[in-house]
Design an enzyme around this catalytic site. Structure first.
Site, PDB file in Angstrom:
ATOM      1  CG  ASN A 150       4.132  23.583  26.538  1.00 17.24           C
ATOM      2  OD1 ASN A 150       4.290  22.662  25.742  1.00 17.24           O
ATOM      3  ND2 ASN A 150       5.024  24.522  26.713  1.00 17.24           N
ATOM      4  CD  GLU A 248      14.659  22.301  20.589  1.00 12.45           C
ATOM      5  OE1 GLU A 248      14.842  22.824  21.706  1.00 12.45           O
ATOM      6  OE2 GLU A 248      15.499  22.352  19.687  1.00 12.45           O
ATOM      7  CB  CYS A 282      10.000  25.278  26.438  1.00 13.63           C
ATOM      8  SG  CYS A 282       9.481  25.962  24.862  1.00 13.63           S
ATOM      9  CD  GLU A 460      10.860  21.275  16.944  1.00  7.38           C
ATOM     10  OE1 GLU A 460      10.161  20.553  16.235  1.00  7.38           O
ATOM     11  OE2 GLU A 460      10.609  21.548  18.123  1.00  7.38           O
TER      12      GLU A 460
HETATM   13  P1  NAP Z   1       6.521  14.931  28.707  1.00  8.53           P
HETATM   14  O1  NAP Z   1       5.912  14.350  29.918  1.00  8.53           O
HETATM   15  O2  NAP Z   1       7.923  14.597  28.401  1.00  8.53           O
HETATM   16  O3  NAP Z   1       5.559  14.480  27.500  1.00  8.53           O
HETATM   17  C1  NAP Z   1       5.825  14.896  26.182  1.00  8.53           C
HETATM   18  C2  NAP Z   1       5.236  13.864  25.239  1.00  8.53           C
HETATM   19  O4  NAP Z   1       5.980  12.642  25.363  1.00  8.53           O
HETATM   20  C3  NAP Z   1       3.779  13.511  25.531  1.00  8.53           C
HETATM   21  O5  NAP Z   1       3.093  13.288  24.336  1.00  8.53           O
HETATM   22  C4  NAP Z   1       3.928  12.220  26.319  1.00  8.53           C
HETATM   23  O6  NAP Z   1       2.787  11.388  26.293  1.00  8.53           O
HETATM   24  C5  NAP Z   1       5.078  11.568  25.568  1.00  8.53           C
HETATM   25  N1  NAP Z   1       5.738  10.485  26.285  1.00  8.53           N
HETATM   26  C6  NAP Z   1       5.768  10.259  27.625  1.00  8.53           C
HETATM   27  N2  NAP Z   1       6.509   9.150  27.875  1.00  8.53           N
HETATM   28  C7  NAP Z   1       6.933   8.671  26.694  1.00  8.53           C
HETATM   29  C8  NAP Z   1       7.728   7.569  26.304  1.00  8.53           C
HETATM   30  N3  NAP Z   1       8.231   6.705  27.185  1.00  8.53           N
HETATM   31  N4  NAP Z   1       7.983   7.388  24.995  1.00  8.53           N
HETATM   32  C9  NAP Z   1       7.511   8.258  24.076  1.00  8.53           C
HETATM   33  N5  NAP Z   1       6.731   9.312  24.387  1.00  8.53           N
HETATM   34  C10 NAP Z   1       6.455   9.533  25.675  1.00  8.53           C
HETATM   35  O7  NAP Z   1       6.417  16.520  28.691  1.00  8.53           O
HETATM   36  P2  NAP Z   1       5.143  17.432  28.992  1.00  8.53           P
HETATM   37  O8  NAP Z   1       4.870  17.401  30.450  1.00  8.53           O
HETATM   38  O9  NAP Z   1       4.047  17.088  28.062  1.00  8.53           O
HETATM   39  O10 NAP Z   1       5.687  18.877  28.566  1.00  8.53           O
HETATM   40  C11 NAP Z   1       6.393  19.716  29.405  1.00  8.53           C
HETATM   41  C12 NAP Z   1       7.860  19.710  29.061  1.00  8.53           C
HETATM   42  O11 NAP Z   1       8.011  20.048  27.675  1.00  8.53           O
HETATM   43  C13 NAP Z   1       8.647  20.769  29.804  1.00  8.53           C
HETATM   44  O12 NAP Z   1       9.841  20.213  30.270  1.00  8.53           O
HETATM   45  C14 NAP Z   1       8.920  21.839  28.751  1.00  8.53           C
HETATM   46  O13 NAP Z   1      10.070  22.621  28.980  1.00  8.53           O
HETATM   47  C15 NAP Z   1       9.053  21.002  27.536  1.00  8.53           C
HETATM   48  N6  NAP Z   1       8.857  21.820  26.332  1.00  8.53           N
HETATM   49  C16 NAP Z   1       9.959  22.153  25.608  1.00  8.53           C
HETATM   50  C17 NAP Z   1       9.830  22.940  24.470  1.00  8.53           C
HETATM   51  C18 NAP Z   1      11.050  23.315  23.658  1.00  8.53           C
HETATM   52  O14 NAP Z   1      10.889  23.717  22.495  1.00  8.53           O
HETATM   53  N7  NAP Z   1      12.257  23.212  24.198  1.00  8.53           N
HETATM   54  C19 NAP Z   1       8.563  23.387  24.074  1.00  8.53           C
HETATM   55  C20 NAP Z   1       7.462  23.028  24.837  1.00  8.53           C
HETATM   56  C21 NAP Z   1       7.617  22.228  25.970  1.00  8.53           C
HETATM   57  P3  NAP Z   1       1.689  11.439  27.477  1.00  8.53           P
HETATM   58  O15 NAP Z   1       1.122  12.824  27.429  1.00  8.53           O
HETATM   59  O16 NAP Z   1       0.740  10.397  27.089  1.00  8.53           O
HETATM   60  O17 NAP Z   1       2.426  11.181  28.750  1.00  8.53           O
END
Ligand code: NAP
Length: 489
Positions: A150, A248, A282, A460
């Site tokens: 995102n 995060e 987020c 961060e």
């Molecule tokens: P995600 O599915 O958890 O993926 C995040 C990253 O983790 C991607 O690069 C993903 O790779 C990787 N990943 C997936 N499975 C993994 C594993 N088993 N081991 C290591 N890495 C793995 O999250 P998203 O859908 O990309 O992002 C949305 C989420 O991010 C939301 O919940 C949002 O709230 C959160 N977010 C939080 C913040 C904050 O600062 N709190 C900021 C932005 C977003 P792939 O893409 O290859 O699956």
């Protein structure tokens, strides 16, 4: 067009994995990226390169490490329009938001560049005579960095820049949905003079490449942003090998409107916070808590403003909200709309696709009224343009509702009362508190992050974000002359 594939030990390579084919979420006829992805072996090669480069990189004086980041910021500024346009085609957010994101990342490169001059420990008095006591900050080693789709430019900036200036080498895995925007950052750092092996990017699946990076014993510091299930798993893996970890994760951020609020500003805040980036932040406002006395008027204004929003391709300057990122996210959003209907919430805006916007994942910004703390739409992160509205009668009730979720990332309050604002800042269970402005946003010099189930580990950005990639050494120097007694500690 930036490089497609991975960047390992100073060379651009493609892996032996399945072919990655990413479509423009605003125009499904356009293929934005297509290349074979990396496998576990590529991640291992990247880790080996980062390990080999670390002794050289940590010996580079911190101001010089910082100067490379400052040069990268300058180069990125010259590519701003190109990167922002690519970001919009890859992720979907409207161009103005994409430009804002690129600028935020550049600010972070600049800020961390300057931190090269300030990285240091403290000098403190010692209990002992003739003794100098101080602390020294040193880099931890190889950092494993994993980012979501995102914020495909700024999130990598705010992890990679602090790691590099601190003296860590990096193995970076961007989200599979947005590898090309991430490639721009790597290209720019390479052009700015980063030596081979210091930053390695491996583009492959989370399940394979991500797991390899996270579980490898050499990645002694891990920085992750993404969903709760993946973050929890990563935290566990990090704990098993005693790595330093920051995660995060999700949010369910509340915006509270008090009866004395400027309602026009509050509506602007809900629209910007709730539907900016199609609600895929987020820090997005996903719960609106409004005082009963102003609820009818506020909702009337909000529904009118929401219904007037133009949803369309982010490259069209008249679009005010872009598509959601992909088919899976669209499915999640639509399923939460159905859940809310079944739970008896009242749909007051949106709720369906925007057919006129074209061949993409276009959803109307959606609002449900009547959310109670027991409803799933109140409790669970949707990560899309779907807002839940609840009402309250007292400040105490508003705070109880706002704090009644497991997450704790951001929050916002609209009021004219300094007393209410100060109480809110004290009472809200969140890492970020905004008064009379939307729940979104962060700045390079300010720490960013959440409490509760949103965040674990250090903040961060800011000085804290750089310090995360370091470890402290406490130093005692006894300068008693020979022949004088020195105190035994
Ligand atoms: P995600 O599915 O958890 O993926 C995040 C990253 O983790 C991607 O690069 C993903 O790779 C990787 N990943 C997936 N499975 C993994 C594993 N088993 N081991 C290591 N890495 C793995 O999250 P998203 O859908 O990309 O992002 C949305 C989420 O991010 C939301 O919940 C949002 O709230 C959160 N977010 C939080 C913040 C904050 O600062 N709190 C900021 C932005 C977003 P792939 O893409 O290859 O699956």
């Amino acid at each position: 067009m930036p490089h497609q594939g991975s960047y390992i030990n100073g060379a651009w390579v493609t892996g032996a994995g399945k072919v990655q084919r990413n479509l423009n979420p605003a125009d499904l006829a356009e293929v934005v990226a297509e290349f074979p992805t990396a496998r576990s072996a590529d991640a291992l090669a990247a880790i080996a390169a980062a390990e080999a480069a670390w002794p050289m990189w940590k010996a580079v004086p911190a101001p010089e490490r910082g100067r490379i980041l400052a040069r990268a910021a300058a180069i990125a500024r010259t590519r701003l329009d190109e990167i922002a346009t690519l970001l919009t085609r890859e992720e979907g957010k409207i161009l103005a938001e994409a430009k804002g994101e690129v600028i935020k990342g550049i600010n972070c490169l600049d800020f961390c560049g300057g931190q090269g001059y300030r990285l240091g420990g403290k000098v403190l008095p010692s209990e002992a005579v003739d003794t100098a006591a101080s602390t020294l900050r040193q880099p931890i080693g190889v950092a494993g960095i994993i980012t979501p789709w995102n914020f495909p430019w700024s999130n990598p900036c705010w992890k990679i820049a602090p790691a590099l200036v601190a003296g860590c080498t990096v193995v970076f895995k961007p989200a599979s949905a947005t590898p090309l925007t991430a490639s721009c950052l790597v290209e720019i750092l390479e052009e700015a003079g980063l030596p081979a092996g210091v930053l390695n990017m491996v583009v492959g699946s989370g399940a394979e490449v991500g797991e390899t990076i996270v579980t490898h014993p050499a990645t002694k510091v891990l920085s992750f942003t993404g969903s709760n299930p993946v973050g929890a798993r990563l935290y566990e893996s990090g704990a098993r090998k005693l790595a330093k970890v920051t995660c995060e994760m999700g949010g369910k951020n509340a915006l509270i409107v008090m009866p004395d609020a400027d309602l026009e500003r509050a509506v602007e805040g809900v629209i910007g916070g709730g539907f900016g980036s199609s609600g895929q932040r987020c820090t997005a406002t996903s719960r609106l808590l409004v005082h009963v006395d102003v609820k009818a008027r506020l909702l009337e204004m909000l529904v009118a403003a929401t219904s007037a929003l133009k949803v369309g391709n982010g490259l069209d300057p008249t679009s005010q909200m872009g598509p959601v990122v992909d088919q899976d996210q669209l499915h999640t959003d639509l399923s939460y709309i159905e859940i809310a209907k079944h739970e008896g919430l009242k749909l007051i805006a949106g709720g369906s696709m925007e057919a006129s916007a074209g061949n993409g994942y276009f959803l109307r910004p959606t609002i449900f009224d009547g959310a109670k703390a027991t409803h799933r739409l109140f409790q669970e992160e949707v990560f899309g343009p779907v807002l839940a509205v609840s009402e309250f009668t007292t400040y105490e009730e508003a705070i109880e509702l706002a704090n009644g979720v497991v997450f704790g990332l951001s929050s916002a309050l609209y009021t004219q009362s300094l007393v209410t604002a100060q109480r809110f800042i004290q009472d809200i269970h969140a890492g970020m508190a905004h008064v009379n402005e939307p729940s979104i946003g962060g700045e390079a010099q300010l720490p960013f992050g959440g409490v509760g189930c949103t965040g674990v580990g250090d903040r961060e950005m800011g000085e804290e974000g750089v310090n995360f990639f370091t470890q402290l050494k406490t130093v005692f120097i006894n300068y008693a002359r020979s022949g004088e007694r020195s105190m035994c500690r």
